[in-house]
Design an enzyme around this catalytic site. Structure first.
Site, short mmCIF file in Angstrom:
data_model
loop_
_atom_site.label_atom_id
_atom_site.label_comp_id
_atom_site.label_asym_id
_atom_site.label_seq_id
_atom_site.Cartn_x
_atom_site.Cartn_y
_atom_site.Cartn_z
N GLY A 46 -1.35 -1.89 -6.59
CA GLY A 46 -1.55 -1.72 -5.15
C GLY A 46 -1.90 -0.27 -4.88
N GLN A 51 -2.87 7.36 -0.12
CA GLN A 51 -2.78 7.82 -1.52
C GLN A 51 -4.11 8.39 -2.03
OE1 GLN A 51 -0.68 4.04 -2.92
NE2 GLN A 51 0.17 5.57 -4.28
N CYS A 93 5.00 4.29 -8.85
CA CYS A 93 4.03 4.66 -7.82
C CYS A 93 2.96 5.54 -8.45
CB CYS A 93 4.74 5.41 -6.69
SG CYS A 93 3.64 5.87 -5.35
N LEU A 94 1.70 5.23 -8.18
CA LEU A 94 0.62 6.04 -8.77
C LEU A 94 0.66 7.48 -8.27
CD1 LEU A 94 -2.33 3.49 -8.69
CD2 LEU A 94 -0.83 4.07 -10.60
N HIS A 135 5.95 -2.15 -0.78
CA HIS A 135 5.75 -0.79 -1.30
C HIS A 135 4.55 -0.13 -0.59
CE1 HIS A 135 5.70 2.17 -4.81
NE2 HIS A 135 4.51 2.37 -4.25
N GLU A 136 3.46 -0.88 -0.47
CA GLU A 136 2.25 -0.30 0.15
C GLU A 136 2.44 -0.10 1.65
OE1 GLU A 136 0.37 0.98 -1.89
OE2 GLU A 136 1.12 -0.19 -3.59
N HIS A 139 4.09 3.09 2.27
CA HIS A 139 3.20 4.26 2.17
C HIS A 139 2.57 4.57 3.53
CE1 HIS A 139 3.01 5.66 -1.93
NE2 HIS A 139 2.84 4.44 -2.41
NI NI Z 1 3.13 3.91 -4.37
#
Ligand code: NI
Length: 183
Positions: A46, A51, A93-94, A135-136, A139
């Site tokens: 995701g 991000q 998380c990226l 999660h997204e 963000h």
């Molecule tokens: Ni993340």
């Protein structure tokens, strides 16, 4: 279409509350295409627009489904409700390479959003897909998954988070390091 650099913990855009999308134009669709390209390049499940430095309420999710294939979702101006159940599962998380923690989330929920053309849709989702969506959606509120661990755990993470904020990305971080469980 292009892979955009993923913003890392410490970048203020990750703490910004994203704004509603108001124009459903080619630049929105280019953003969505780039989010998918970037997510795939980093082997994530995701990715939210902030991000990649765009503080707009857009995220994409793509998770494997049982029996093969994958489930892709584009969500613009999303709202989540009708949450049921609670379960703990590992997340990464990226934007926070190298960190993986168990996070408690709703097991199932309703996602209401617009697609990249402004068409509304509604989905009831559960399991890993529901986790990725939560999660997204976090963000887009400027919330990171590490905000959801216990205060004690946060103290343990502090050193790693401070290092990320100083720009000390772990050795070898490159596209492909999301290990299929980061968003
Ligand atoms: Ni993340």
């Amino acid at each position: 279409m292009a892979v955009r650099p993923v913003r890392i913990y410490g970048d203020p855009v990750l703490r910004q509350k994203a704004k509603d999308v108001t124009s459903f134009d080619d630049s929105l669709r280019a953003l969505v295409a780039d989010l998918f390209d970037t997510m795939k390049a980093y082997n994530g499940v995701g990715l939210a627009a902030n991000q990649v430095g765009v503080a707009q309420r857009v995220f994409v999710v793509e998770v494997p489904i049982e029996g093969g294939g994958s489930e892709r979702i584009v969500a613009v101006n999303p709202t989540l409700d009708a949450r049921t159940g609670r379960e703990s599962g590992e997340e990464g998380c990226l934007s926070m390479p190298g960190l993986y923690e168990d996070i408690t989330r709703a097991t199932a929920l309703r996602l209401r959003a617009l697609d990249a053309h402004g068409q509304p849709f509604e989905r009831h989702v559960e399991g890993f897909l529901a986790r990725a969506i939560q999660h997204e959606a976090d963000h887009l509120e400027g919330v990171l998954f590490t905000d959801r661990v216990s205060p004690l755990k946060q103290q343990f993470l502090r050193r790693q988070l401070d290092a990320l904020a100083r720009g000390e990305v772990p050795e070898g971080y490159h596209p492909g390091t999301g290990e299929g469980r980061s968003g």
